[in-house]
Design a protein around this motif. Structure first.
Motif, PDB file in Angstrom:
ATOM      1  N   LEU A 356     -41.146 -21.882 -16.575  1.00  0.00           N
ATOM      2  CA  LEU A 356     -40.633 -23.255 -16.672  1.00  0.00           C
ATOM      3  C   LEU A 356     -40.118 -23.507 -18.089  1.00  0.00           C
ATOM      4  CD1 LEU A 356     -40.446 -26.140 -15.308  1.00  0.00           C
ATOM      5  CD2 LEU A 356     -42.648 -26.607 -16.411  1.00  0.00           C
ATOM      6  N   GLU A 357     -38.888 -24.013 -18.174  1.00  0.00           N
ATOM      7  CA  GLU A 357     -38.331 -24.300 -19.499  1.00  0.00           C
ATOM      8  C   GLU A 357     -39.069 -25.479 -20.124  1.00  0.00           C
ATOM      9  OE1 GLU A 357     -34.134 -25.579 -19.643  1.00  0.00           O
ATOM     10  OE2 GLU A 357     -34.825 -26.833 -21.303  1.00  0.00           O
ATOM     11  N   ILE A 358     -39.635 -25.252 -21.295  1.00  0.00           N
ATOM     12  CA  ILE A 358     -40.341 -26.354 -21.964  1.00  0.00           C
ATOM     13  C   ILE A 358     -39.663 -26.781 -23.266  1.00  0.00           C
ATOM     14  CG2 ILE A 358     -42.604 -25.911 -20.904  1.00  0.00           C
ATOM     15  CD1 ILE A 358     -43.432 -24.608 -23.615  1.00  0.00           C
ATOM     16  N   THR A 359     -38.769 -25.943 -23.792  1.00  0.00           N
ATOM     17  CA  THR A 359     -38.132 -26.257 -25.081  1.00  0.00           C
ATOM     18  C   THR A 359     -36.688 -25.793 -25.114  1.00  0.00           C
ATOM     19  OG1 THR A 359     -40.208 -25.812 -26.247  1.00  0.00           O
ATOM     20  CG2 THR A 359     -38.238 -25.826 -27.590  1.00  0.00           C
ATOM     21  N   THR A 360     -35.857 -26.559 -25.806  1.00  0.00           N
ATOM     22  CA  THR A 360     -34.536 -26.092 -26.215  1.00  0.00           C
ATOM     23  C   THR A 360     -34.438 -26.281 -27.717  1.00  0.00           C
ATOM     24  OG1 THR A 360     -33.493 -26.699 -24.148  1.00  0.00           O
ATOM     25  CG2 THR A 360     -32.050 -26.497 -26.034  1.00  0.00           C
ATOM     26  N   GLY A 361     -33.931 -25.266 -28.406  1.00  0.00           N
ATOM     27  CA  GLY A 361     -33.797 -25.410 -29.855  1.00  0.00           C
ATOM     28  C   GLY A 361     -32.630 -24.609 -30.378  1.00  0.00           C
ATOM     29  N   ALA A 362     -32.347 -24.807 -31.661  1.00  0.00           N
ATOM     30  CA  ALA A 362     -31.213 -24.099 -32.269  1.00  0.00           C
ATOM     31  C   ALA A 362     -31.168 -24.352 -33.767  1.00  0.00           C
ATOM     32  CB  ALA A 362     -29.899 -24.590 -31.669  1.00  0.00           C
ATOM     33  N   GLN A 363     -30.450 -23.467 -34.445  1.00  0.00           N
ATOM     34  CA  GLN A 363     -29.979 -23.840 -35.773  1.00  0.00           C
ATOM     35  C   GLN A 363     -28.737 -24.693 -35.535  1.00  0.00           C
ATOM     36  OE1 GLN A 363     -29.119 -20.729 -38.642  1.00  0.00           O
ATOM     37  NE2 GLN A 363     -28.548 -22.245 -40.204  1.00  0.00           N
ATOM     38  N   ARG A 364     -28.546 -25.725 -36.348  1.00  0.00           N
ATOM     39  CA  ARG A 364     -27.417 -26.642 -36.146  1.00  0.00           C
ATOM     40  C   ARG A 364     -26.255 -26.259 -37.042  1.00  0.00           C
ATOM     41  NH1 ARG A 364     -30.691 -28.232 -32.086  1.00  0.00           N
ATOM     42  NH2 ARG A 364     -32.530 -29.313 -32.830  1.00  0.00           N
ATOM     43  N   GLU A 365     -25.058 -26.622 -36.630  1.00  0.00           N
ATOM     44  CA  GLU A 365     -23.894 -26.450 -37.510  1.00  0.00           C
ATOM     45  C   GLU A 365     -23.897 -27.602 -38.512  1.00  0.00           C
ATOM     46  OE1 GLU A 365     -21.702 -25.144 -39.614  1.00  0.00           O
ATOM     47  OE2 GLU A 365     -21.427 -23.834 -37.848  1.00  0.00           O
ATOM     48  N   HIS A 366     -24.057 -27.275 -39.797  1.00  0.00           N
ATOM     49  CA  HIS A 366     -24.121 -28.344 -40.804  1.00  0.00           C
ATOM     50  C   HIS A 366     -22.853 -28.412 -41.661  1.00  0.00           C
ATOM     51  CE1 HIS A 366     -25.274 -24.736 -42.954  1.00  0.00           C
ATOM     52  NE2 HIS A 366     -24.950 -25.358 -44.073  1.00  0.00           N
ATOM     53  N   ARG A 367     -21.881 -27.505 -41.367  1.00  0.00           N
ATOM     54  CA  ARG A 367     -20.645 -27.512 -42.157  1.00  0.00           C
ATOM     55  C   ARG A 367     -19.643 -28.418 -41.454  1.00  0.00           C
ATOM     56  NH1 ARG A 367     -20.929 -21.085 -41.960  1.00  0.00           N
ATOM     57  NH2 ARG A 367     -21.447 -21.775 -39.863  1.00  0.00           N
ATOM     58  N   TYR A 368     -19.253 -29.476 -42.152  1.00  0.00           N
ATOM     59  CA  TYR A 368     -18.462 -30.549 -41.535  1.00  0.00           C
ATOM     60  C   TYR A 368     -17.240 -30.032 -40.768  1.00  0.00           C
ATOM     61  CZ  TYR A 368     -15.605 -34.720 -40.973  1.00  0.00           C
ATOM     62  OH  TYR A 368     -14.834 -35.715 -40.441  1.00  0.00           O
ATOM     63  N   ASP A 369     -16.433 -29.184 -41.425  1.00  0.00           N
ATOM     64  CA  ASP A 369     -15.174 -28.767 -40.793  1.00  0.00           C
ATOM     65  C   ASP A 369     -15.429 -28.013 -39.490  1.00  0.00           C
ATOM     66  OD1 ASP A 369     -13.889 -29.927 -42.848  1.00  0.00           O
ATOM     67  OD2 ASP A 369     -13.623 -28.071 -44.007  1.00  0.00           O
ATOM     68  N   ARG A 370     -16.421 -27.141 -39.530  1.00  0.00           N
ATOM     69  CA  ARG A 370     -16.728 -26.371 -38.319  1.00  0.00           C
ATOM     70  C   ARG A 370     -17.275 -27.264 -37.223  1.00  0.00           C
ATOM     71  NH1 ARG A 370     -18.535 -20.253 -39.519  1.00  0.00           N
ATOM     72  NH2 ARG A 370     -17.257 -19.996 -41.378  1.00  0.00           N
TER      73      ARG A 370
END
Ligand code: AMO
Length: 434
Positions: A356-370
């Motif tokens: 059962l999926e309990i989490t979704t996560g990620a590193q976020r894109e923090h560079r404005y242009d991208r």
């Protein structure tokens, strides 16, 4: 007289006590009355000899099951009594809240029917233990965060624009304008990174307008969210989640293992670190090799695929958890960072517990242009999210985090099959009352 809880009666043998609770069962014998009294800490047998006190006998005759009562009496040792080897000889009884005769639910009533009478259903001690477990889980979460430099935020649930995709949105009239109920604190927890808060958490309600009737979806649920700055990859977020989860397991195990064993018949095993991590592409191959054809139009695992992957992971690693990583950009939101060397894959993960999926996560894109380019590529209206994009224009550190479904986690922890059973008051397409 001060109130004694049923769990503390063992130390009161020989003493007079005052107990408060519900008449769980009443047995009327020729010369004796037996009442099983229940409070949130347990059950105890009360006894009354009819001829000893006629006034008391008359009160007990009028007593219905599930009435709320206050009782005074003397605690006596009786090894023959299954409930704790003791009983209480009643000297006084006060029916403080009489119960109507016909109780609308039974222990074996269908779940939907029990939900309509949730306040009665929750009187079961197993149900109380579910919410006690949830309390210990949340306490452990907070302890671990506080030990690791996190602070708590409370982000608004009324929003001027969608926080995730455009789908699954509850729309409402907000003084003549459109507003939305938050599907996630995503944007606002990231704002805390731009604000220099470094590490934040939030436990709060989120809303999803999913017309879904499955055993694992609700339209309102409690989301546990974290966000942390200065991370170089999603791997670090997974490391953090593993450590945090093991801490939670240890706390639940040390505080509740006995009760969980006796009421849920459940043994907790503290998961071993590291948890297995499998890229989605490989996970799909594993599932297809075990004979399940994944639907071609959706590049994700389906529930059967998740179940088969869990089976594989258990057989191969003896582990109940698995991180599925590196999802393709089509099935991830625009704010997920992409791999430098593989720009069609995101630095993201889902965590499955026993399928059962309990989490979704990620590193976020923090560079404005991208980030702006990724939002445009997904067809988002930039005007509506410009306030969010601005977070990344004046110095935002690299960061990542996850969203964790508290109710789904609790479901697995206590071994229940349906999210409705572990939600205090479930909200679904057909459930707005009570
Ligand atoms: P996601 O949409 O995957 O990610 O939600 C995070 C977790 O919430 C739980 N969940 C649900 N629980 C009950 N009913 C539902 N309808 C439901 N939908 C989701 C699941 C899921 O893993 N912003 C991202 C998280 C992030 O990247 O930080 C998000 O909301 O356990």
């Amino acid at each position: 007289m001060i109130r004694t809880f049923i769990k503390d009666l063992k130390g009161q043998v020989g003493n007079s006590v005052r107990l408060c609770g519900w008449a769980d069962r009443i047995r009327n014998q020729k010369q004796l009355f037996f009442i099983i009294l229940r409070d949130h800490t347990g059950l105890v047998q009360l006894i009354h000899e009819k001829k000893s006190d006629q006034e008391l006998t008359d009160i007990i005759i009028s007593l219905n099951r599930e009435s709320a009562i206050e009782v005074e009496g003397r605690v006596i040792d009786n090894p023959q009594v299954k409930l704790g080897g003791l009983e209480v000889v009643i000297s006084k009884i006060n029916i403080t809240g009489a119960s109507a005769e016909d109780i609308p639910i039974k222990a074996d009533s269908a779940l939907e029917h029990r939900l309509n009478w949730r306040f009665l259903d929750l009187r079961l001690l197993e149900n109380y233990l579910i919410f006690k477990t949830q309390t210990v889980i949340e306490q452990a979460m907070r302890e671990h965060w506080l030990n690791n430099g996190f602070i708590e935020i409370h982000s608004p649930k009324l929003m001027g624009s969608p926080s995730e995709s455009g789908a699954e949105l509850f729309e409402l009239d907000y003084f003549g304008k459109k507003a939305y109920l938050a599907q996630s604190p995503q944007f606002y927890k990231q704002m805390a990174m731009a604000a220099g808060f470094d590490r934040v958490f939030e436990i709060g309600p989120v809303f999803r307008a999913e017309p879904s009737f499955t055993a694992r979806h609700a339209t309102e649920f409690t989301s546990v969210d974290i966000e942390m700055s200065w991370v170089n990859s999603h791997e670090e977020i997974m490391d953090f989640e593993e450590e945090w989860l093991c801490y939670i397991f240890q706390r639940v195990e040390s505080q509740l293992s006995k009760e969980m064993r006796s009421l849920f018949g459940r043994e907790l095993t503290i998961p071993k670190r590291p948890f297995p991590r499998i890229p989605l592409l490989e996970a799909k191959e594993i599932v297809e090799k075990s004979g399940h054809q994944l639907p071609g139009d959706k590049p994700d695992l389906d529930p059967e695929g998740e179940r088969l992957l869990a089976k594989y992971v258990w057989e191969k690693f003896r582990h109940e958890f698995v991180f599925v990583t590196d999802y393709p950009i089509e099935i991830r939101p625009f704010y997920h960072m992409r791999h430098n060397n593989q720009p069609t894959l995101t630095k993201s993960f889902d965590l499955l517990w026993r399928g059962l999926e309990i989490t979704t996560g990620a590193q976020r894109e923090h560079r404005y242009d991208r980030l702006l380019a990724q939002a445009k590529e997904k067809g988002l209206t930039i005007e509506g999210i410009q306030y969010y994009l601005d977070f990344f224009r004046w110095g935002c550190p690299p960061h990542g985090g996850f969203g964790f479904g508290l109710t789904r986690f609790l479901m697995q922890m206590v071994g229940r099959k349906n999210i409705r059973e572990v939600t205090y008051l479930y909200r679904g397409p057909n459930h707005l009352r009570p």
